[in-house]
Design a protein around this motif. Sequence first.
Motif, PDB file in Angstrom:
ATOM      1  N   HIS A  11       0.847  -1.199   0.000  1.00  0.00           N
ATOM      2  CA  HIS A  11       0.000   0.000   0.000  1.00  0.00           C
ATOM      3  C   HIS A  11       0.888   1.256   0.000  1.00  0.00           C
ATOM      4  O   HIS A  11       0.807   2.076   0.914  1.00  0.00           O
ATOM      5  N   VAL A  12       1.723   1.374  -1.010  1.00  0.00           N
ATOM      6  CA  VAL A  12       2.655   2.492  -1.081  1.00  0.00           C
ATOM      7  C   VAL A  12       1.911   3.821  -1.107  1.00  0.00           C
ATOM      8  O   VAL A  12       2.250   4.763  -0.396  1.00  0.00           O
ATOM      9  N   LEU A  13       0.876   3.913  -1.936  1.00  0.00           N
ATOM     10  CA  LEU A  13       0.131   5.164  -2.069  1.00  0.00           C
ATOM     11  C   LEU A  13      -0.437   5.607  -0.726  1.00  0.00           C
ATOM     12  O   LEU A  13      -0.246   6.758  -0.300  1.00  0.00           O
ATOM     13  N   LYS A  14      -1.123   4.713  -0.027  1.00  0.00           N
ATOM     14  CA  LYS A  14      -1.730   5.073   1.251  1.00  0.00           C
ATOM     15  C   LYS A  14      -0.670   5.378   2.308  1.00  0.00           C
ATOM     16  O   LYS A  14      -0.870   6.263   3.145  1.00  0.00           O
ATOM     17  N   SER A  15       0.458   4.666   2.271  1.00  0.00           N
ATOM     18  CA  SER A  15       1.530   4.920   3.239  1.00  0.00           C
ATOM     19  C   SER A  15       2.102   6.318   3.070  1.00  0.00           C
ATOM     20  O   SER A  15       2.316   7.046   4.045  1.00  0.00           O
ATOM     21  N   VAL A  16       2.330   6.719   1.817  1.00  0.00           N
ATOM     22  CA  VAL A  16       2.888   8.040   1.554  1.00  0.00           C
ATOM     23  C   VAL A  16       1.876   9.125   1.894  1.00  0.00           C
ATOM     24  O   VAL A  16       2.223  10.149   2.503  1.00  0.00           O
ATOM     25  N   LEU A  17       0.610   8.919   1.531  1.00  0.00           N
ATOM     26  CA  LEU A  17      -0.429   9.903   1.843  1.00  0.00           C
ATOM     27  C   LEU A  17      -0.585  10.087   3.345  1.00  0.00           C
ATOM     28  O   LEU A  17      -0.771  11.205   3.836  1.00  0.00           O
ATOM     29  N   GLN A  18      -0.498   8.986   4.088  1.00  0.00           N
ATOM     30  CA  GLN A  18      -0.618   9.076   5.543  1.00  0.00           C
ATOM     31  C   GLN A  18       0.551   9.850   6.134  1.00  0.00           C
ATOM     32  O   GLN A  18       0.371  10.681   7.032  1.00  0.00           O
ATOM     33  N   THR A  19       1.755   9.596   5.629  1.00  0.00           N
ATOM     34  CA  THR A  19       2.930  10.316   6.102  1.00  0.00           C
ATOM     35  C   THR A  19       2.801  11.806   5.822  1.00  0.00           C
ATOM     36  O   THR A  19       3.096  12.646   6.682  1.00  0.00           O
ATOM     37  N   ASP A  20       2.337  12.145   4.616  1.00  0.00           N
ATOM     38  CA  ASP A  20       2.136  13.552   4.261  1.00  0.00           C
ATOM     39  C   ASP A  20       1.106  14.208   5.174  1.00  0.00           C
ATOM     40  O   ASP A  20       1.279  15.350   5.629  1.00  0.00           O
ATOM     41  N   GLU A  21       0.034  13.486   5.443  1.00  0.00           N
ATOM     42  CA  GLU A  21      -1.023  14.008   6.322  1.00  0.00           C
ATOM     43  C   GLU A  21      -0.479  14.296   7.717  1.00  0.00           C
ATOM     44  O   GLU A  21      -0.782  15.332   8.315  1.00  0.00           O
ATOM     45  N   GLU A  22       0.355  13.405   8.222  1.00  0.00           N
ATOM     46  CA  GLU A  22       0.928  13.585   9.559  1.00  0.00           C
ATOM     47  C   GLU A  22       1.837  14.811   9.606  1.00  0.00           C
ATOM     48  O   GLU A  22       1.843  15.557  10.588  1.00  0.00           O
ATOM     49  N   LYS A  23       2.598  15.040   8.538  1.00  0.00           N
ATOM     50  CA  LYS A  23       3.518  16.175   8.518  1.00  0.00           C
ATOM     51  C   LYS A  23       2.763  17.497   8.437  1.00  0.00           C
ATOM     52  O   LYS A  23       3.173  18.497   9.043  1.00  0.00           O
ATOM     53  N   ILE A  24       1.666  17.528   7.695  1.00  0.00           N
ATOM     54  CA  ILE A  24       0.859  18.737   7.630  1.00  0.00           C
ATOM     55  C   ILE A  24       0.224  19.019   8.997  1.00  0.00           C
ATOM     56  O   ILE A  24       0.200  20.160   9.462  1.00  0.00           O
ATOM     57  N   ARG A  25      -0.278  17.975   9.655  1.00  0.00           N
ATOM     58  CA  ARG A  25      -0.892  18.155  10.972  1.00  0.00           C
ATOM     59  C   ARG A  25       0.144  18.650  11.981  1.00  0.00           C
ATOM     60  O   ARG A  25      -0.126  19.581  12.751  1.00  0.00           O
ATOM     61  N   TYR A  26       1.329  18.078  11.959  1.00  0.00           N
ATOM     62  CA  TYR A  26       2.381  18.498  12.885  1.00  0.00           C
ATOM     63  C   TYR A  26       2.775  19.946  12.615  1.00  0.00           C
ATOM     64  O   TYR A  26       2.965  20.734  13.546  1.00  0.00           O
ATOM     65  N   THR A  27       2.866  20.305  11.346  1.00  0.00           N
ATOM     66  CA  THR A  27       3.223  21.674  10.968  1.00  0.00           C
ATOM     67  C   THR A  27       2.162  22.656  11.443  1.00  0.00           C
ATOM     68  O   THR A  27       2.469  23.733  11.968  1.00  0.00           O
ATOM     69  N   ARG A  28       0.903  22.290  11.264  1.00  0.00           N
ATOM     70  CA  ARG A  28      -0.201  23.161  11.696  1.00  0.00           C
ATOM     71  C   ARG A  28      -0.154  23.406  13.196  1.00  0.00           C
ATOM     72  O   ARG A  28      -0.405  24.521  13.672  1.00  0.00           O
ATOM     73  N   GLU A  29       0.190  22.376  13.948  1.00  0.00           N
ATOM     74  CA  GLU A  29       0.213  22.495  15.405  1.00  0.00           C
ATOM     75  C   GLU A  29       1.417  23.298  15.906  1.00  0.00           C
ATOM     76  O   GLU A  29       1.340  23.940  16.957  1.00  0.00           O
ATOM     77  N   GLN A  30       2.518  23.282  15.158  1.00  0.00           N
ATOM     78  CA  GLN A  30       3.763  23.873  15.643  1.00  0.00           C
ATOM     79  C   GLN A  30       4.124  25.211  15.000  1.00  0.00           C
ATOM     80  O   GLN A  30       5.010  25.905  15.487  1.00  0.00           O
ATOM     81  N   ILE A  31       3.458  25.588  13.915  1.00  0.00           N
ATOM     82  CA  ILE A  31       3.855  26.783  13.168  1.00  0.00           C
ATOM     83  C   ILE A  31       3.769  28.045  14.026  1.00  0.00           C
ATOM     84  O   ILE A  31       2.859  28.199  14.853  1.00  0.00           O
ATOM     85  N   ASP A  32       4.715  28.933  13.834  1.00  0.00           N
ATOM     86  CA  ASP A  32       4.768  30.204  14.558  1.00  0.00           C
ATOM     87  C   ASP A  32       3.945  31.230  13.780  1.00  0.00           C
ATOM     88  O   ASP A  32       4.425  31.813  12.804  1.00  0.00           O
ATOM     89  N   GLU A  33       2.709  31.467  14.216  1.00  0.00           N
ATOM     90  CA  GLU A  33       1.819  32.361  13.484  1.00  0.00           C
ATOM     91  C   GLU A  33       2.260  33.819  13.568  1.00  0.00           C
ATOM     92  O   GLU A  33       2.023  34.597  12.639  1.00  0.00           O
ATOM     93  N   ILE A  34       2.910  34.176  14.655  1.00  0.00           N
ATOM     94  CA  ILE A  34       3.399  35.552  14.785  1.00  0.00           C
ATOM     95  C   ILE A  34       4.496  35.806  13.749  1.00  0.00           C
ATOM     96  O   ILE A  34       4.496  36.833  13.051  1.00  0.00           O
ATOM     97  N   ALA A  35       5.422  34.863  13.624  1.00  0.00           N
ATOM     98  CA  ALA A  35       6.489  34.981  12.631  1.00  0.00           C
ATOM     99  C   ALA A  35       5.899  35.003  11.219  1.00  0.00           C
ATOM    100  O   ALA A  35       6.375  35.752  10.357  1.00  0.00           O
ATOM    101  N   PHE A  36       4.864  34.213  11.012  1.00  0.00           N
ATOM    102  CA  PHE A  36       4.198  34.182   9.703  1.00  0.00           C
ATOM    103  C   PHE A  36       3.608  35.548   9.369  1.00  0.00           C
ATOM    104  O   PHE A  36       3.831  36.086   8.269  1.00  0.00           O
ATOM    105  N   ASP A  37       2.870  36.127  10.308  1.00  0.00           N
ATOM    106  CA  ASP A  37       2.243  37.436  10.071  1.00  0.00           C
ATOM    107  C   ASP A  37       3.286  38.526   9.841  1.00  0.00           C
ATOM    108  O   ASP A  37       3.117  39.393   8.972  1.00  0.00           O
ATOM    109  N   GLN A  38       4.362  38.485  10.613  1.00  0.00           N
ATOM    110  CA  GLN A  38       5.419  39.476  10.458  1.00  0.00           C
ATOM    111  C   GLN A  38       6.119  39.321   9.105  1.00  0.00           C
ATOM    112  O   GLN A  38       6.472  40.317   8.461  1.00  0.00           O
ATOM    113  N   ALA A  39       6.304  38.078   8.679  1.00  0.00           N
ATOM    114  CA  ALA A  39       6.928  37.823   7.377  1.00  0.00           C
ATOM    115  C   ALA A  39       6.065  38.366   6.243  1.00  0.00           C
ATOM    116  O   ALA A  39       6.572  38.973   5.294  1.00  0.00           O
ATOM    117  N   VAL A  40       4.761  38.166   6.346  1.00  0.00           N
ATOM    118  CA  VAL A  40       3.844  38.681   5.335  1.00  0.00           C
ATOM    119  C   VAL A  40       3.919  40.206   5.262  1.00  0.00           C
ATOM    120  O   VAL A  40       3.965  40.787   4.169  1.00  0.00           O
TER     121      VAL A  40
END
Length: 298
Positions: free
Chosen positions: A98-127
Motif C-alpha cells: 500500500h505504497v500510495l496510502k503509506s505516503v499519503l498518511q505520512t504527508d497528512e501527519e507532517k501537515i498536521r504536525y506543521t499546523r500544530e507547531q507553526i509560529d503564526e506571529i512569525a508568519f504574520d510578520q513575514a507577510v
Amino acid sequence: MNKNDLIHRIRKNMLQLSKGQKLIANYVLEHYEKAVYLTAAKLGTIVGVSESTVVRFANELGYDGYPKFQEALEELVKSKLTAMQRLEVTTDRINMQHVLKSVLQTDEEKIRYTREQIDEIAFDQAVDKILKAKTIYILGVRSSAGLANFLGFYFNIIFDNIKLISTNSISEMFEIIHRIDKNDVIIGISFPRYSKRVLKALEFAKSKEASIIAITDSYIAPIASYSDYTLVGRSEMISFVDSLVAPLSIINAIIVAVSLKKKDEIAANLENLENIWVEYEVYDDSQKDIYSSPLEAD
C-alpha cells in the motif's frame, strides 16, 4: 546548535557515561541511520541495555527525554545520509502493498504536525515584510526549486518587484542578488540535503541587512541561523526524496495572506491577465460554455 550538535554532545560526555550508556553512544555514532527509527525499548534491546538506561542516556546528553533526542538524531540523519542510504533506511517503513496510502498518511501527519507547531506571529510578520519590500527575492534550488517556482509564479501576478533565483550556479545567484539591501526581502527555501549555495547567498544578504524569511524543516536547519523569520514545515524522508507537502502548504498560506491584503490591486491585474489569456488562447476553454450555460428546465 547545528546539525553536528548530537555528535558533539556524545563525544563531549563519553568519559562520564556509564558502561551501558557507552554501548548506546557507540551504536548511535556507528549506526545513526538505523537508530533514528528505533524506540527507546528497541534501541535498548539491540545494544543489550534496559529502556530506562536509554532514556537516562538521552537525559545525560542534555535532552528533555528520548523524543527530543530522536529529533536531534533525525536532524543528523537528514543532513548526512546519501541518496542511496536514504533509500535503504526507508524501505522498511513503507508498506510495499500500500505504497500510495503509506505516503499519503505520512504527508497528512507532517501537515498536521506543521499546523500544530507553526509560529503564526512569525508568519504574520513575514507577510508584512513582504508587502513593504522594495524588491522580493525568492531563492530555492535543487529539490526546493519547485517550491520557489510555485511561489514565484503567483507572486509575479501579485507584485511587479519579484526576482526568482532557482539556478544552481553560485555566480548567477550573486549576479542576481548583488544589489540587495535593507529595503529588500529574500525568501530562502531549503530542505535536506541542505544546499551550501543557498546558505552562502543568505549569508551575503544578511551582510547587506536585507530581511530574511526562511522556509525550512527545523529551527536548527542551517539557513535558520541567518533568518529574521523562520517558518518550519515538517518534511519526511520517503525513499530518497523528501515529502514537501507541508512546506507547500506554508507557501500557499503566504500567497493567500498577501493576496487578501492586496485584493483591490490584484483584481485589476487578474482582469487584465484574463483578457490576455483569452486573446492568446493560453488555456483550453473548449468546455467553458458547457459548464457555464444554465440548465434547461424539464
